[in-house]
Motif scaffolding. Structure first.
Motif, PDB file in Angstrom:
ATOM      1  N   ASP A  55       3.250  31.895  29.084  1.00  0.00           N
ATOM      2  CA  ASP A  55       2.344  33.091  29.175  1.00  0.00           C
ATOM      3  C   ASP A  55       1.037  33.123  29.739  1.00  0.00           C
ATOM      4  OD1 ASP A  55       4.700  34.553  28.470  1.00  0.00           O
ATOM      5  OD2 ASP A  55       3.766  34.898  26.377  1.00  0.00           O
ATOM      6  N   ASP A  56       0.529  31.791  29.707  1.00  0.00           N
ATOM      7  CA  ASP A  56      -1.010  31.865  30.173  1.00  0.00           C
ATOM      8  C   ASP A  56      -0.925  31.800  31.787  1.00  0.00           C
ATOM      9  OD1 ASP A  56       0.634  29.582  30.394  1.00  0.00           O
ATOM     10  OD2 ASP A  56      -1.310  27.888  30.265  1.00  0.00           O
ATOM     11  N   ILE A  57       0.349  32.023  32.459  1.00  0.00           N
ATOM     12  CA  ILE A  57       0.289  32.080  33.927  1.00  0.00           C
ATOM     13  C   ILE A  57       0.429  33.635  34.123  1.00  0.00           C
ATOM     14  CG2 ILE A  57       1.494  31.638  36.063  1.00  0.00           C
ATOM     15  CD1 ILE A  57      -0.016  29.534  35.140  1.00  0.00           C
ATOM     16  N   GLY A  58      -0.448  34.196  34.736  1.00  0.00           N
ATOM     17  CA  GLY A  58      -0.493  35.611  34.785  1.00  0.00           C
ATOM     18  C   GLY A  58      -1.623  36.090  35.776  1.00  0.00           C
ATOM     19  N   SER A  59      -1.821  37.160  35.672  1.00  0.00           N
ATOM     20  CA  SER A  59      -3.025  37.880  36.746  1.00  0.00           C
ATOM     21  C   SER A  59      -3.036  39.236  36.508  1.00  0.00           C
ATOM     22  CB  SER A  59      -2.765  37.480  38.097  1.00  0.00           C
ATOM     23  OG  SER A  59      -2.564  36.056  38.294  1.00  0.00           O
ATOM     24  N   ASN A  60      -4.319  39.729  37.057  1.00  0.00           N
ATOM     25  CA  ASN A  60      -4.348  41.374  37.162  1.00  0.00           C
ATOM     26  C   ASN A  60      -4.577  41.619  38.303  1.00  0.00           C
ATOM     27  OD1 ASN A  60      -4.497  41.651  34.175  1.00  0.00           O
ATOM     28  ND2 ASN A  60      -6.666  41.053  34.298  1.00  0.00           N
ATOM     29  N   SER A  61      -4.388  42.687  39.226  1.00  0.00           N
ATOM     30  CA  SER A  61      -4.670  43.092  40.474  1.00  0.00           C
ATOM     31  C   SER A  61      -4.157  44.335  40.702  1.00  0.00           C
ATOM     32  CB  SER A  61      -3.906  42.267  41.555  1.00  0.00           C
ATOM     33  OG  SER A  61      -4.234  42.620  42.736  1.00  0.00           O
TER      34      SER A  61
ATOM     35  N   ASN B 184      -9.530  40.674  30.044  1.00  0.00           N
ATOM     36  CA  ASN B 184     -10.130  39.510  30.381  1.00  0.00           C
ATOM     37  C   ASN B 184      -9.270  38.470  29.642  1.00  0.00           C
ATOM     38  OD1 ASN B 184     -12.183  37.489  30.982  1.00  0.00           O
ATOM     39  ND2 ASN B 184     -13.635  38.676  29.700  1.00  0.00           N
ATOM     40  N   ALA B 185      -8.469  38.136  30.296  1.00  0.00           N
ATOM     41  CA  ALA B 185      -7.172  37.131  29.728  1.00  0.00           C
ATOM     42  C   ALA B 185      -7.588  35.690  29.398  1.00  0.00           C
ATOM     43  CB  ALA B 185      -6.029  37.299  30.451  1.00  0.00           C
ATOM     44  N   ASN B 186      -8.776  35.373  28.604  1.00  0.00           N
ATOM     45  CA  ASN B 186      -8.928  34.056  28.385  1.00  0.00           C
ATOM     46  C   ASN B 186      -8.170  33.764  27.370  1.00  0.00           C
ATOM     47  OD1 ASN B 186     -11.347  33.837  30.055  1.00  0.00           O
ATOM     48  ND2 ASN B 186     -12.220  35.321  28.734  1.00  0.00           N
ATOM     49  N   SER B 187      -6.794  32.969  27.627  1.00  0.00           N
ATOM     50  CA  SER B 187      -5.920  32.757  26.846  1.00  0.00           C
ATOM     51  C   SER B 187      -6.061  31.630  25.816  1.00  0.00           C
ATOM     52  CB  SER B 187      -4.529  32.645  27.548  1.00  0.00           C
ATOM     53  OG  SER B 187      -4.332  33.730  28.356  1.00  0.00           O
ATOM     54  N   TRP B 188      -5.289  31.653  24.532  1.00  0.00           N
ATOM     55  CA  TRP B 188      -5.214  30.532  23.812  1.00  0.00           C
ATOM     56  C   TRP B 188      -3.761  30.391  23.267  1.00  0.00           C
ATOM     57  CZ3 TRP B 188      -4.267  31.353  18.371  1.00  0.00           C
ATOM     58  CH2 TRP B 188      -4.496  32.703  17.939  1.00  0.00           C
TER      59      TRP B 188
ATOM     60  N   ILE C 202     -18.087  26.382  26.464  1.00  0.00           N
ATOM     61  CA  ILE C 202     -18.214  27.644  27.096  1.00  0.00           C
ATOM     62  C   ILE C 202     -17.626  28.563  26.082  1.00  0.00           C
ATOM     63  CG2 ILE C 202     -18.086  28.964  29.131  1.00  0.00           C
ATOM     64  CD1 ILE C 202     -17.629  26.248  30.724  1.00  0.00           C
ATOM     65  N   GLU C 203     -18.489  29.439  25.565  1.00  0.00           N
ATOM     66  CA  GLU C 203     -17.976  30.419  24.623  1.00  0.00           C
ATOM     67  C   GLU C 203     -17.478  31.682  25.303  1.00  0.00           C
ATOM     68  OE1 GLU C 203     -20.865  31.305  21.631  1.00  0.00           O
ATOM     69  OE2 GLU C 203     -20.748  29.172  20.986  1.00  0.00           O
ATOM     70  N   LEU C 204     -16.309  32.264  25.132  1.00  0.00           N
ATOM     71  CA  LEU C 204     -15.774  33.214  25.799  1.00  0.00           C
ATOM     72  C   LEU C 204     -15.218  34.472  25.019  1.00  0.00           C
ATOM     73  CD1 LEU C 204     -13.953  31.323  28.397  1.00  0.00           C
ATOM     74  CD2 LEU C 204     -15.944  32.447  28.722  1.00  0.00           C
ATOM     75  N   GLY C 205     -15.221  35.774  25.506  1.00  0.00           N
ATOM     76  CA  GLY C 205     -14.573  36.583  24.761  1.00  0.00           C
ATOM     77  C   GLY C 205     -13.019  36.781  25.053  1.00  0.00           C
ATOM     78  N   GLY C 206     -12.635  38.086  24.857  1.00  0.00           N
ATOM     79  CA  GLY C 206     -10.982  37.908  25.522  1.00  0.00           C
ATOM     80  C   GLY C 206     -10.052  37.440  24.647  1.00  0.00           C
ATOM     81  N   GLY C 207      -9.182  37.333  25.423  1.00  0.00           N
ATOM     82  CA  GLY C 207      -7.929  36.670  24.626  1.00  0.00           C
ATOM     83  C   GLY C 207      -6.576  36.890  25.087  1.00  0.00           C
ATOM     84  N   ASN C 208      -5.499  36.757  24.354  1.00  0.00           N
ATOM     85  CA  ASN C 208      -4.064  36.946  24.723  1.00  0.00           C
ATOM     86  C   ASN C 208      -3.746  38.304  25.096  1.00  0.00           C
ATOM     87  OD1 ASN C 208      -3.694  34.117  24.349  1.00  0.00           O
ATOM     88  ND2 ASN C 208      -2.912  34.368  22.305  1.00  0.00           N
TER      89      ASN C 208
END
Length: 865
Positions: A289-295, A777-781, A767-773
């Motif tokens: 699920d970490d493989i994705g994109s927005n366009s 802003n898909a900074n996934s964990w 590097i501290e990031l917002g976002g998430g799954n």
């Protein structure tokens, strides 16, 4: 005493001189591989002068008189910036990683050699258009000119200095066009759809988990509230009443006829071995699920510029150097012989531009996630396998794998008509396994699992890149998309004439489901019956597309393409939370500006959270836990990286989410545990509507049957305890960014097996990031792993303004250079992490104004300026 003082002074001076000497030597060693960015260089094979302008971030604009010189220069400049990365990639895609890094690369090599990535690339090269082969060769010539000038590996990259200590005999080989093409196979592998879900379902079925419970883990797409890319008005070639709709309507997709074979000890062993092989195959972009994109693309009437706007941010695994390299390729005069004036993102080692824009059009990509792999259970006996009642010979070949510092390893690759037998790759297969009698089989057999995959048939993706780069309108774009055989991506389109569009490209197999009532590819198919074989490819004209939709925008974020199941693409969509959020934000504005597009890319709202929070707030907990539970009141789901209340709320919510998944799905083995992506959000949503479902029961408490209420309470309590230990006892002081951090690691020198002092040279961590799954802003964990570390995210961001190409914006996740300590190794990280972008000059005047260095490449023997 005087003599002692004199001795101490001498020793101190010598120590200072030694330190200075080591420092000078160290600086010299590091800097010797940095690219020359000014002055003049003679490059073998050039026919005319080439200009290489670099801006303040080291991004090159390459200008040439003809296409061969343009790509020869691109090859040289790519090698200047990132040769080690290129060299590593070609070893990986050729199944020769162990030659470079030693025995640690052996399992990856076995998987790649079994699939034959480079063998397919070798078959593709002579089938490509003559001009494509010319461009690939020119690029290779430019790389080889760099290799010749560098003279030794240590002068190409600091990594080789360390590598020579492990592998002193390592030598750099010349670059070839096949090295570039083989990288496209790695991309296709990581971006294929369905992954190993077919095998996973088979594996779960023999663990005592009922088909009904398995079906709950793969819910139908929620078309009623998460709209697909194309509406019924945009694309409705057939009624939605075939296999995929049958799955949506049926609570339990039927079991395959061969399910008993999959559950047999020998069939089970084959499935396990195939899964091990899939896990051993290298992952360059990420997994699951970490493989994705927005366009998305917005039409002129919907934009503040009066012309279309296009945004793209591919979500991939993040490392340093980043996956993308930025480049601007310019023919001094655009002609039929030199048709390139194109800018954007590409992969080191691949000529041209993969995502970007030219003078007329822009395009973006997101992963379609099509089901382009099928697994077949094969009945193998000796050197034959069963096929329509007859024994036919297996195809066999031997592959010798060289290992740095070790002995060669020879493997035998066996294939059926469907493809390579992946269950042979795993060394864990017990050769003395049980033999079982299978229906219709004339004798006892051992099972094997073979892989059918579209990328194992030679294609034309190499042609597609250059066709996209030179496309002038919608028709050209669609023709280029038709050549993009693998990996199959959602393509969005915009042009300076004011048009927008969408196209599904790629090679999509035509096949029947081997299981009545279930979609194709839901379970492994019986390989001994040819009726379940692929019957060809869906014609490109029949793939979903739309031109100038009435809605005025197109959003692709890995959600379902269309509610229609004609043609069948997959059932393994992302479940659409990101896509619907983008649609909501676009619809909220009458007109959208380029800055609005960038702001949407940085959106951190978790749109799934409020529904779950409502249930969490209804749970009665002790006072200590209630201190944290109150953070969820009036929280809208935002997950920023700051000291706000929202950040504290996000910390607690995600901790609860992690524990909730763990406690609910404790029956699953660790490698199949929920990662917390969009599929699991829909799964939990279904289970919350069924509070007594057996998935809620904790199997570690015999005699006690838990329901949803008990599991929700346990998650709230334990999340509070965990965060008290991790972030402190005061919930209001918690910060999501302290938990949710990114470590950018070098693919070789960042490995934990190396000393920390070496890793610190190449890695950039904390590097501290917002976002998430499932957030824009898909900074996934991964919820199945310890902690909340970011495993994937927007690998780059771009916004193209078709009304003013110089007004476009872009940012990379790391920097242009692959050389640690170079000014441009990590100079875009801070802007990328903050959701900021940089100006993207394109026209000659804008490029000149933004440039800080100019290198002139000349033919050997040309007069110097």
């Amino acid at each position: 005493m005087k003599r002692a003082r004199r001795v101490l002074i001498v020793v101190a001076v010598l120590l200072v001189m030694a330190v200075v000497g080591v420092g000078v030597l160290g600086v010299s060693t590091v800097r010797q591989s940095f690219p020359q960015t000014g002055g003049e260089l003679a490059i073998e094979g050039l026919t005319s002068t080439v200009s290489v302008l670099r801006d303040d971030r080291g991004i090159p604009t390459i200008t040439a008189d003809n296409a061969s010189d343009l790509f020869r220069a691109q090859g040289f400049v790519s090698a200047q910036d990132r040769f080690f990365e290129m060299d590593l990639r070609r070893h990986l895609t050729a199944g020769r990683l162990a030659e470079m890094v030693g025995a640690s690369g052996l399992e990856s090599d076995k998987a790649v050699r079994t699939m034959g990535w480079r063998r397919v690339a070798e078959q593709e090269l002579p089938r490509l258009a003559p001009e494509t082969r010319q461009y690939l060769q020119a690029y290779a010539d430019g790389v080889n000119a760099y290799i010749a000038q560098a003279e030794s590996p240590e002068k190409m990259s600091l990594e080789y200095t360390f590598l020579q200590r492990r592998n002193p005999g390592y030598r750099v080989e010349p670059w070839t066009p096949v090295d570039s093409l083989a990288w496209l196979k790695a991309l296709a592998w990581d971006l294929r759809g369905d992954y190993n879900d077919e095998l996973t379902r088979a594996r779960l079925s023999r663990r005592g988990i009922s088909l009904k419970q398995i079906a709950l883990l793969y819910p139908p797409y929620p078309f009623d509230r998460h709209l697909p890319i194309l509406s019924a008005e945009d694309w409705a070639p057939g009624a939605a009443d075939d296999a995929a709709t049958d799955q949506a309507a049926s609570a339990v997709p039927a079991a395959p006829a061969a399910l008993s074979d999959l559950r047999s000890s020998d069939g089970a062993r084959a499935v396990d071995a195939a899964i091990a092989a899939l896990d051993a195959a290298p992952s360059t972009l990420g997994r699951g699920d970490d493989i994705g994109s927005n366009s998305w693309v917005v039409s002129g009437p919907r934009s503040t510029t009066g012309k279309p706007l296009l945004a793209n941010d591919p979500h991939l695994a993040l490392s340093i150097p980043g996956i993308w390299s930025q480049v601007n390729l310019q023919c001094r005069e655009v002609t039929q012989a030199c048709p390139f004036r194109v800018s954007g993102f590409t992969f080191s080692g691949v000529p041209g531009v993969v995502i970007g824009h030219n003078e007329r059009i822009a395009w973006g990509m997101t992963n379609l996630r099509p089901d382009v792999t099928d697994f077949y259970l094969e009945q193998v006996s000796g050197d034959t396998y069963l096929r329509d009642g007859q024994r036919v010979p297996l195809e066999k070949r031997e592959e010798t794998l060289k290992v740095a510092g070790g002995a060669d390893v020879t493997i035998t690759v066996r294939s059926t008509v469907h493809g390579p037998i992946m269950s042979d790759v795993s060394a864990s297969v017990d050769e003395a396994g049980d033999r079982v009698v299978v229906r219709g089989a004339p004798q006892s057999n051992r099972y094997a699992v073979s892989l059918a995959w579209t990328a194992l048939t030679p294609g034309t993706a190499g042609d597609a890149i250059f066709a996209l780069n030179t496309a002038r309108d919608w028709d050209d774009f669609r023709a280029a998309a038709a050549q993009f055989t693998v990996p199959s991506q959602n393509l969005v389109y915009a042009d300076t004439a004011g048009h927008i569009g969408y196209q599904t490209p790629g090679r999509i197999p035509v096949r029947r489901s081997a299981t009545p009532g279930a979609p194709p590819g839901y379970w492994p198919a019986p390989g001994w019956d040819s009726q379940w074989d692929w019957k060809g490819w869906v014609p490109s004209a029949d793939l979903p597309h739309v031109f100038d939709p009435d809605e005025g925008f197109v959003v692709t974020a890995n959600q379902a393409v269309t509610a229609s199941t004609t043609p069948f693409l997959t059932t393994e969509w992302d479940y659409g939370f990101r896509a619907q959020r983008i649609r909501t934000l676009l619809a909220a504005k009458a007109k959208v500006s380029p800055q609005d597009m960038s702001q949407i890319q940085g959106d951190v709202r978790n749109t799934y959270a409020p529904a779950l929070v409502e249930r969490l707030l209804a749970v009665q907990v002790d006072d200590f836990t209630a201190q944290a539970q109150r953070l969820l009141r009036d929280w809208d789901g935002s997950q920023p990286n700051d000291k706000s209340r929202d950040s504290a709320s996000a910390s607690y919510y995600n901790a609860v989410w992690k524990h909730l998944l763990d406690y609910t799905f404790d029956e699953l083995p660790p490698d199949l545990a929920p990662d917390g992506g969009s599929r699991w959000m829909i799964v939990l949503e279904q289970l919350l509507a069924d509070p007594k479902n057996e998935w809620w029961d904790d199997r570690t408490t015999p005699g006690l049957t838990e329901g949803s209420g008990e599991i929700l309470k346990r998650a709230l309590v334990d999340a509070r305890l965990d965060l008290a230990r991790e972030l402190g006892k005061v919930p209001a002081q918690w910060r999501w960014g302290r938990l949710h951090q990114l470590d950018l690691r070098h693919p070789v020198m960042g490995d934990d097996s190396l000393p920390e002092v070496v890793r610190s040279i190449f890695n950039r961590e904390g590097i501290e990031l917002g976002g998430g799954n499932s957030i824009v802003n898909a900074n996934s964990w991964n919820a199945a792993k310890p902690g909340y570390d970011v495993i994937a995210g927007p690998s780059m961001r771009m916004v193209v303004d078709l009304g003013n190409l110089d007004g476009s914006l872009w940012v990379n996740s790391t920097g242009q250079s692959g050389h640690t300590y170079d000014d441009h190794y990590a100079d875009q990280i801070d802007a990328w992490a903050a959701g900021e972008s940089f100006p993207w000059p394109f026209t000659e005047a804008a490029v000149r104004e933004a440039s800080s260095d100019e290198l002139t490449l000349v033919p050997p023997g040309a007069p110097t300026g």
